[in-house]
Design an enzyme around this catalytic site. Sequence first.
Site, PDB file in Angstrom:
ATOM      1  N   TYR A  11       0.820  -1.219   0.000  1.00  0.00           N
ATOM      2  CA  TYR A  11       0.000   0.000   0.000  1.00  0.00           C
ATOM      3  C   TYR A  11       0.855   1.271   0.000  1.00  0.00           C
ATOM      4  O   TYR A  11       0.832   2.058  -0.960  1.00  0.00           O
ATOM      5  CB  TYR A  11      -0.935  -0.043   1.209  1.00  0.00           C
ATOM      6  N   ALA A  73       9.255  -3.458   3.544  1.00  0.00           N
ATOM      7  CA  ALA A  73       8.900  -4.873   3.675  1.00  0.00           C
ATOM      8  C   ALA A  73       8.824  -5.302   5.135  1.00  0.00           C
ATOM      9  O   ALA A  73       9.819  -5.264   5.853  1.00  0.00           O
ATOM     10  CB  ALA A  73       9.916  -5.730   2.934  1.00  0.00           C
ATOM     11  N   ASN A  91      10.516 -12.267  10.178  1.00  0.00           N
ATOM     12  CA  ASN A  91      10.335 -11.517   8.934  1.00  0.00           C
ATOM     13  C   ASN A  91      10.832 -10.083   9.071  1.00  0.00           C
ATOM     14  O   ASN A  91      11.597  -9.602   8.230  1.00  0.00           O
ATOM     15  CB  ASN A  91       8.864 -11.516   8.521  1.00  0.00           C
ATOM     16  N   TYR A 140       4.470  -6.091  17.209  1.00  0.00           N
ATOM     17  CA  TYR A 140       4.749  -5.377  15.959  1.00  0.00           C
ATOM     18  C   TYR A 140       5.595  -4.128  16.229  1.00  0.00           C
ATOM     19  O   TYR A 140       6.648  -3.927  15.604  1.00  0.00           O
ATOM     20  CB  TYR A 140       3.437  -5.002  15.269  1.00  0.00           C
TER      21      TYR A 140
END
Length: 330
Positions: A11, A73, A91, A140
């Site tokens: 996005y 990313a 990740n 996060y």
Amino acid sequence: MAVLVTGGAGYIGSHAVAALQERGEEIVIVDNLQQGHREALLGGKLYVGDLRDADFMDTVFKENQIDAVIHFAANSLVGESMQNPGKYYHNNVYGTLCLLDKMNEYGVRRIVFSSTAATYGEPENVPIDEYDRTKPTNAYGETKLAMEKMMSWFDSAHGIKYISLRYFNAAGAHESGKIGEDHHPETHLIPIVLQAALGQRPHISVFGEDYSTPDGTCIRDYIHVSDLADAHVLAVDRLREGKESAVYNLGNGQGFSVKEVIEIARQVTGREIKAVMEPRRVGDPATLVASSQRARTELGWNPTRNKLEDIILSAWRWHESHPAGYNDQR
């Protein structure tokens, strides 16, 4: 020389690619397309692969003359990060380590990082500035803060200069109407509200109405995605000028509650949008509003799409014309 955009089919990344293209930059995109969309790219050279794949990244760096990186990313779902923190550390943090190692190996010394207001956690001050305490309330935010700290150490050890952009709630869509927000699953408030307006959801869930805010619902600072993209381009320019590493907040400096967003969406769309009250979600701070003065002063950033009504209208135009999103075959 090229700008490498990791996560560039996502996005915010795709809007940054569009902004770079508008000024004639050579653009290289790395995206594994787990969350991104080919159709979101209005330009640039796409490599489909993962930052953690060393051979793949060798190919990217060997085939292109890269002088700066914009790093988007990452996994970014707060709820998922609380349920599966290992995925986020592997990740986000390990992926960034792999990227920085390759940058160091190939002599690339500039990186602009897509960070987040989640690094602050429950704020001590409102509006939040860059010198406030960082104490994330979810995994996060913790991974993003770890990524920032990693960049600081790579700067100290290897001279890789970084600008970390901690932004608040990205919203809206490109003025061309060609690209917008299409997540699976969707977790961001404004597109969820607009999906309800389109009849794709029976209602919008409001998580918590007992926060210490005027109407009891969470307050967030919404910034147009194209204004965010402009900030990333300005940050690349600043690093090319040889400036030191820095951290900047990006926001409008004005907060809107969940109930206010829903009401404005009703006005913009002319649709009834049913709201259902639900219990609080774990890890949601009550209020997140930014002070962006430093970005305005040092980056010369001047967001021009400030009104929430206009942000929601641009998003509505995208969702109304793309009711199934990009509808790509993945």
